[in-house]
Design an enzyme around this catalytic site. Sequence first.
Site, PDB file in Angstrom:
ATOM      1  NE  ARG A 117      -3.148   0.558  -0.694  1.00 53.50           N
ATOM      2  CZ  ARG A 117      -3.522   0.701  -2.139  1.00 53.50           C
ATOM      3  NH1 ARG A 117      -3.062   1.588  -2.746  1.00 53.50           N
ATOM      4  NH2 ARG A 117      -3.973  -0.413  -2.602  1.00 53.50           N
ATOM      5  CE  LYS A 152      -1.652  28.024  -4.296  1.00 51.62           C
ATOM      6  NZ  LYS A 152      -2.405  28.605  -5.175  1.00 51.62           N
ATOM      7  CE  LYS A 184       2.218  34.589  -4.200  1.00 52.20           C
ATOM      8  NZ  LYS A 184       1.641  33.322  -4.308  1.00 52.20           N
ATOM      9  CD  GLU A 219       1.112  37.776  -6.234  1.00 47.69           C
ATOM     10  OE1 GLU A 219       1.055  36.540  -6.312  1.00 47.69           O
ATOM     11  OE2 GLU A 219       0.076  38.550  -5.328  1.00 47.69           O
ATOM     12  CG  ASP A 240      -1.866  36.623  -8.794  1.00 45.98           C
ATOM     13  OD1 ASP A 240      -1.700  35.234  -8.918  1.00 45.98           O
ATOM     14  OD2 ASP A 240      -2.403  36.884  -7.816  1.00 45.98           O
TER      15      ASP A 240
END
Length: 305
Positions: A117, A152, A184, A219, A240
């Site tokens: 597994r 992410k 950002k 950004e 963005d």
Amino acid sequence: MTEHSLIEPVTGKGPGLDLTLPSAPVREILERAFAEDAPAGDITSQLLIPADARANAVLNARVPGVLSGATVFRDAMQLVDPGTSVELLVADGGRFGAGTRLARVSGRARSVLLAERVALNLVQRMSAIATKTAAFVQLTEGTPARITDTRKTTPGLRVLERFAVRCGGGANHRYSLSDAVLAKDNHLAVMTGGDPARLTELLLAAKAQLGHTTHFEVEVDSMDQIEHVLAAGVDTIMLDNFTVEELKAGVALVAGRARVEASGNVNLETVAAIAATGVDVISIGALTHTVAALDLGLDVELTVG
């Protein structure tokens, strides 16, 4: 089932597309996984399977895709039992069709069943990421745009998921918060206190504190920020959630003064048009955070030794 239907390795625009994995973090991931899955062994196999039983198994592809995690699958099997033999029939980064035999496994049945597994979970997820990445790369062929991942990723699995992106022909963005500066929207809001006129000045002051080899990216979410950011001499400007028309205008405005990255609203329906705007990089969080495990199975035959 076809014995071996490797078509060709995926190619892409990543820098060198290094398809090797560092052994230490992979072993650490596997050790954590087995400690979670079998903290006191596999009591089912210990109860039902004779200690001397042997297993011959085949890792089969039930759908087409791009393989990633072949060596992880092998290492998982052999971490449980170094006596388990694993023959890899398709290499990481290789395309395969439905019905392809990807690997053969032979060893103690209890060992193979205990490892099954964890080994499958990882190779299925990694191959799903590689397959998805390859689809994006294919849609941007003929453009200079490089497909990259983002941060992410699944906590603890970044090294595997980033490797899977490379297997699919993509490239990796900064590995961690420690590797490059990426200012950002929230950073800029705190820095400027809502006064956009100070943006260039503040970015220049920040850049002056960096070593000359540290990459600096900023950004922006509107066209009117671009000149303020470029005036600070940044290396990359991220546009963005720009529309395709805004991306074209942004690329024209930057005019080669910085690398241009597109981010946001990128999917298989939009990526070709985004790449055609002339951006250098397209970063896609969905490569790693939104994938369904690829349908690979381990088919086992047992014989009592």
